[in-house]
Design a protein around this motif. Structure first.
Motif, PDB file in Angstrom:
ATOM      1  N   ALA A 161       0.745  -1.131  -0.079  1.00 22.76           N
ATOM      2  CA  ALA A 161       0.185   0.006   0.051  1.00 22.76           C
ATOM      3  C   ALA A 161       0.889   1.209   0.092  1.00 22.76           C
ATOM      4  CB  ALA A 161      -0.805  -0.014   1.113  1.00 22.76           C
ATOM      5  N   ARG A 162       1.923   1.381   0.629  1.00 15.92           N
ATOM      6  CA  ARG A 162       2.837   2.249   0.718  1.00 15.92           C
ATOM      7  C   ARG A 162       3.655   2.561  -0.751  1.00 15.92           C
ATOM      8  NH1 ARG A 162       8.540   3.236   4.119  1.00 15.92           N
ATOM      9  NH2 ARG A 162       9.511   3.923   1.982  1.00 15.92           N
ATOM     10  N   GLN A 163       4.065   1.508  -1.355  1.00 17.88           N
ATOM     11  CA  GLN A 163       4.321   1.751  -2.540  1.00 17.88           C
ATOM     12  C   GLN A 163       3.380   2.329  -3.678  1.00 17.88           C
ATOM     13  OE1 GLN A 163       6.940  -1.547  -2.230  1.00 17.88           O
ATOM     14  NE2 GLN A 163       8.394   0.126  -2.551  1.00 17.88           N
ATOM     15  N   ALA A 164       2.246   1.959  -3.249  1.00 20.27           N
ATOM     16  CA  ALA A 164       1.077   2.421  -4.179  1.00 20.27           C
ATOM     17  C   ALA A 164       0.812   3.686  -3.976  1.00 20.27           C
ATOM     18  CB  ALA A 164      -0.070   1.638  -4.110  1.00 20.27           C
ATOM     19  N   GLY A 165       1.213   4.267  -2.566  1.00 19.05           N
ATOM     20  CA  GLY A 165       0.927   5.807  -2.562  1.00 19.05           C
ATOM     21  C   GLY A 165       0.151   6.115  -1.340  1.00 19.05           C
ATOM     22  N   ALA A 166      -0.084   4.705  -0.610  1.00 24.76           N
ATOM     23  CA  ALA A 166      -0.802   5.285   0.642  1.00 24.76           C
ATOM     24  C   ALA A 166       0.108   5.714   1.815  1.00 24.76           C
ATOM     25  CB  ALA A 166      -1.606   4.024   1.162  1.00 24.76           C
ATOM     26  N   THR A 167      -0.282   6.984   2.429  1.00 28.15           N
ATOM     27  CA  THR A 167       0.216   7.085   3.600  1.00 28.15           C
ATOM     28  C   THR A 167      -0.248   6.746   5.043  1.00 28.15           C
ATOM     29  OG1 THR A 167      -0.836   9.179   3.756  1.00 28.15           O
ATOM     30  CG2 THR A 167       1.280   9.291   2.379  1.00 28.15           C
ATOM     31  N   ARG A 168      -1.403   6.108   4.998  1.00 23.02           N
ATOM     32  CA  ARG A 168      -1.839   5.634   6.264  1.00 23.02           C
ATOM     33  C   ARG A 168      -2.375   4.047   5.891  1.00 23.02           C
ATOM     34  NH1 ARG A 168      -6.094   9.478   8.556  1.00 23.02           N
ATOM     35  NH2 ARG A 168      -4.167  10.622   8.493  1.00 23.02           N
ATOM     36  N   PHE A 169      -2.059   3.300   6.635  1.00 22.56           N
ATOM     37  CA  PHE A 169      -2.541   1.969   6.717  1.00 22.56           C
ATOM     38  C   PHE A 169      -3.766   1.621   7.781  1.00 22.56           C
ATOM     39  CE2 PHE A 169      -2.077  -2.818   6.539  1.00 22.56           C
ATOM     40  CZ  PHE A 169      -2.366  -3.004   4.980  1.00 22.56           C
ATOM     41  N   CYS A 170      -4.878   1.458   7.472  1.00 21.32           N
ATOM     42  CA  CYS A 170      -6.193   1.136   8.214  1.00 21.32           C
ATOM     43  C   CYS A 170      -6.262  -0.401   8.414  1.00 21.32           C
ATOM     44  CB  CYS A 170      -7.206   1.831   7.740  1.00 21.32           C
ATOM     45  SG  CYS A 170      -7.006   3.463   7.461  1.00 21.32           S
ATOM     46  N   MET A 171      -6.181  -0.946   9.452  1.00 15.57           N
ATOM     47  CA  MET A 171      -6.539  -2.229   9.731  1.00 15.57           C
ATOM     48  C   MET A 171      -7.995  -2.470  10.422  1.00 15.57           C
ATOM     49  SD  MET A 171      -2.516  -2.588  10.731  1.00 15.57           S
ATOM     50  CE  MET A 171      -2.231  -1.323  11.176  1.00 15.57           C
ATOM     51  N   GLY A 172      -8.799  -3.389   9.903  1.00  8.20           N
ATOM     52  CA  GLY A 172     -10.089  -3.402  10.578  1.00  8.20           C
ATOM     53  C   GLY A 172     -10.310  -5.018  11.039  1.00  8.20           C
ATOM     54  N   ALA A 173     -11.083  -5.170  12.193  1.00  6.97           N
ATOM     55  CA  ALA A 173     -11.234  -6.443  12.710  1.00  6.97           C
ATOM     56  C   ALA A 173     -12.807  -6.338  12.883  1.00  6.97           C
ATOM     57  CB  ALA A 173     -10.481  -6.937  13.875  1.00  6.97           C
ATOM     58  N   ALA A 174     -13.359  -7.671  12.470  1.00  6.66           N
ATOM     59  CA  ALA A 174     -14.859  -7.927  12.778  1.00  6.66           C
ATOM     60  C   ALA A 174     -14.959  -8.347  14.191  1.00  6.66           C
ATOM     61  CB  ALA A 174     -15.336  -8.861  11.651  1.00  6.66           C
ATOM     62  N   ASP A 231      -8.342  -1.350  -4.442  1.00  7.95           N
ATOM     63  CA  ASP A 231      -9.814  -1.802  -5.144  1.00  7.95           C
ATOM     64  C   ASP A 231     -10.431  -2.639  -4.151  1.00  7.95           C
ATOM     65  OD1 ASP A 231      -8.271  -4.098  -4.763  1.00  7.95           O
ATOM     66  OD2 ASP A 231      -7.808  -4.593  -6.861  1.00  7.95           O
ATOM     67  N   LYS A 232     -10.115  -2.785  -2.750  1.00  7.25           N
ATOM     68  CA  LYS A 232     -11.088  -3.332  -1.815  1.00  7.25           C
ATOM     69  C   LYS A 232     -11.020  -2.493  -0.704  1.00  7.25           C
ATOM     70  CE  LYS A 232     -11.962  -7.906  -0.020  1.00  7.25           C
ATOM     71  NZ  LYS A 232     -11.345  -9.359   0.343  1.00  7.25           N
ATOM     72  N   LEU A 233     -12.234  -2.435   0.124  1.00  6.79           N
ATOM     73  CA  LEU A 233     -12.591  -1.753   1.328  1.00  6.79           C
ATOM     74  C   LEU A 233     -11.967  -2.884   2.406  1.00  6.79           C
ATOM     75  CD1 LEU A 233     -15.453   0.318   0.413  1.00  6.79           C
ATOM     76  CD2 LEU A 233     -13.448   1.181   1.149  1.00  6.79           C
ATOM     77  N   LEU A 234     -13.132  -3.308   3.276  1.00  5.10           N
ATOM     78  CA  LEU A 234     -12.612  -4.340   4.047  1.00  5.10           C
ATOM     79  C   LEU A 234     -13.196  -5.551   3.397  1.00  5.10           C
ATOM     80  CD1 LEU A 234     -13.923  -2.788   7.467  1.00  5.10           C
ATOM     81  CD2 LEU A 234     -11.500  -3.247   6.839  1.00  5.10           C
ATOM     82  N   THR A 235     -14.396  -5.692   3.023  1.00  4.78           N
ATOM     83  CA  THR A 235     -14.921  -6.833   2.316  1.00  4.78           C
ATOM     84  C   THR A 235     -15.429  -6.608   0.942  1.00  4.78           C
ATOM     85  OG1 THR A 235     -17.115  -6.829   3.302  1.00  4.78           O
ATOM     86  CG2 THR A 235     -15.452  -7.745   4.670  1.00  4.78           C
ATOM     87  N   THR A 236     -15.827  -5.300   0.812  1.00  6.58           N
ATOM     88  CA  THR A 236     -16.564  -4.994  -0.656  1.00  6.58           C
ATOM     89  C   THR A 236     -15.508  -4.018  -1.518  1.00  6.58           C
ATOM     90  OG1 THR A 236     -17.247  -2.975   0.395  1.00  6.58           O
ATOM     91  CG2 THR A 236     -18.686  -4.975   0.647  1.00  6.58           C
ATOM     92  N   ALA A 237     -16.126  -3.801  -2.847  1.00  4.73           N
ATOM     93  CA  ALA A 237     -15.296  -3.221  -3.679  1.00  4.73           C
ATOM     94  C   ALA A 237     -15.236  -1.863  -3.566  1.00  4.73           C
ATOM     95  CB  ALA A 237     -15.665  -3.644  -5.050  1.00  4.73           C
ATOM     96  N   ASN A 238     -13.994  -1.399  -3.946  1.00  2.77           N
ATOM     97  CA  ASN A 238     -13.639   0.082  -4.062  1.00  2.77           C
ATOM     98  C   ASN A 238     -13.090   0.358  -5.601  1.00  2.77           C
ATOM     99  OD1 ASN A 238     -13.322   2.571  -2.264  1.00  2.77           O
ATOM    100  ND2 ASN A 238     -11.165   2.559  -2.478  1.00  2.77           N
ATOM    101  N   PRO A 239     -13.040   1.626  -6.086  1.00  3.25           N
ATOM    102  CA  PRO A 239     -12.677   1.845  -7.358  1.00  3.25           C
ATOM    103  C   PRO A 239     -11.208   1.315  -7.543  1.00  3.25           C
ATOM    104  CG  PRO A 239     -13.808   3.723  -6.417  1.00  3.25           C
ATOM    105  CD  PRO A 239     -13.754   2.876  -5.484  1.00  3.25           C
ATOM    106  N   GLU A 240     -11.047   0.851  -8.791  1.00  2.00           N
ATOM    107  CA  GLU A 240      -9.667   0.380  -9.163  1.00  2.00           C
ATOM    108  C   GLU A 240      -8.721   1.489  -9.011  1.00  2.00           C
ATOM    109  OE1 GLU A 240      -8.598  -2.578 -10.528  1.00  2.00           O
ATOM    110  OE2 GLU A 240     -10.871  -3.561 -10.464  1.00  2.00           O
TER     111      GLU A 240
END
Ligand code: SAM
Ligand code: DTB
Ligand code: SF4
Length: 353
Positions: free
Chosen positions: A104-117, A304-313
């Motif tokens: 994600a960092r390589q792709a340009g994200a500056t923040r990584f958000c980790m979610g647990a059910a 391209d993914k949120l937690l379990t559903t799609a996000n734009p490419e």
């Protein structure tokens, strides 16, 4: 690296004269009722006082534990009570999470958000969760987690490990909340937010629109957020992703202009906060994205993914940002600069689209 090593985010306290935590519900409702152009003009003016209007903060999400959640949130594909066909996955391996963050960092994200059910983390899960915080932090990214309700000691341990943000949404107004979730109360949520704040972590807190709520519920949600003693630094505004099998699967379409209005009101009420155009972007047109950014949204989930559903490419987002002349907001909190994917910069050149 711990919190104290970081440069603070933009001033965001009630002692700052531009920032108010004493809004009345009437004032919030009046903002919603402004003519659309007047509302957007005010939101733009405020946005430009506090932020670069042509920059968006880029976060990437990862579900670190998926499905089989005991809670009954009516919107959520991960509740064990609804048959959504989701495959359940145990808590991920620490190294696998850090590898995803690196990508994600390589792709340009500056923040990584980790979610647990989870309703809340089990103490036995905490060592792995804390190792994830330390591992992702060591990459030079900001870290965010959303794990459900926290005890005092869990909040302290996360802060100690260096977690930058904790996401815990109020979701809707206190009144409408009762229609959506029965397994925990609004006050439970406020208590977790208070715990996160008291140990010095930044708060990411917002809600979901399009769940069949009325405008007064959107007023109620924003009023709750904007009258917290310190505004959340990050305010995700999600549009409901209607997942088959959940009780809200057949909700009517959310009115797009009302969605944009809500973003604009959030921007005016919480001027120094990042307002994130969150879930639901897959269903939004380019024009809708442009209006949301114009209204003051300045953060997105990228990938391209949120937690379990799609996000734009990714490529679709890159093209859109390029068309709008919007660049990723640089990360200024770290000494080590990030080196995001050069496609970001190629794509944001005026000739890329
Ligand atoms: N289980 C933890 C909790 O609920 O606090 C963390 C994960 S939970 C999936 C994080 C947030 O995702 C929820 O509070 C909700 O706001 C959002 N969310 C979940 N399902 C959604 C959907 N179908 N559409 C939009 N937002 C959703
Ligand atoms: C938030 O407000 N939205 C994100 C994040 N915080 C955790 C989650 C959106 C989830 C959308 C449904 C899914 O992908 O499961
Ligand atoms: Fe569980 Fe969170 Fe989904 Fe509610 S929103 S069912 S707590 S994963």
């Amino acid at each position: 690296m711990t919190h104290s090593d970081r440069t603070p985010a933009p001033a965001n306290t009630s002692s700052n004269p531009g920032i108010r935590s004493d809004w009345t519900p009437g004032e919030v409702a009046e903002l919603f009722e402004l003519p659309f152009n007047d509302l957007l003009f005010r939101a733009q003016a405020v946005h430009r006082q506090y932020f670069d209007p042509n920059a968006v903060q880029i976060s990437t999400l990862l579900s670190i534990k998926t499905g089989a959640c005991p809670e009954d949130c009516a919107y959520c594909p991960q509740s064990t009570r609804f048959d959504t066909g989701l495959s359940v996955e145990e808590l991920m391996d620490v190294q696998a999470v850090v590898d995803q963050a690196q990508q994600a960092r390589q792709a340009g994200a500056t923040r990584f958000c980790m979610g647990a059910a989870w309703r809340s983390p089990k103490d036995r899960d905490m060592p792995a969760v804390l190792a994830m915080v330390r591992g992702v932090s060591a990459l030079g990214m900001e870290t965010c987690m959303t794990l459900g309700m926290l005890s005092d000691s869990q909040a302290e341990a996360l802060a100690e490990a260096g977690l930058d943000y904790y996401n815990h949404n109020l979701d809707t107004s206190p009144e409408y909340y009762r229609e959506i979730i029965s397994t925990r109360t609004y006050d439970d949520r406020l208590q977790t937010l208070e715990r996160v704040r008291s140990v010095g972590m930044k708060v990411c807190c917002g809600g979901i629109l399009g769940m069949g709520e009325q405008r007064m519920d959107r007023v109620g949600l924003l009023w709750q957020l904007a009258t917290l003693p310190t505004h959340p630094e990050s305010v995700p505004i999600n549009q409901l992703v209607r997942v088959p099998g959940t009780p809200l699967a057949d909700e009517a379409d959310m009115d797009a202009l009302e969605f944009v209005r809500t973003i604009a009101v959030a921007r005016i009420l919480m001027p120094a906060s990042h307002v994130r155009l969150s879930a639901g972007r897959e269903e939004m047109s380019e024009e809708m994205h442009a209006l949301a950014f114009m209204a003051g949204a300045n953060s997105i989930f990228y990938g391209d993914k949120l937690l379990t559903t799609a996000n734009p490419e990714e490529n679709r987002d890159l093209q859109l940002l390029a068309k709008l002349g919007i660049s990723p907001e640089p990360l200024t909190l770290r000494s080590a600069p990030l080196d995001p994917d050069p496609r970001f910069y190629d794509a944001s050149s005026p000739h890329a689209a």
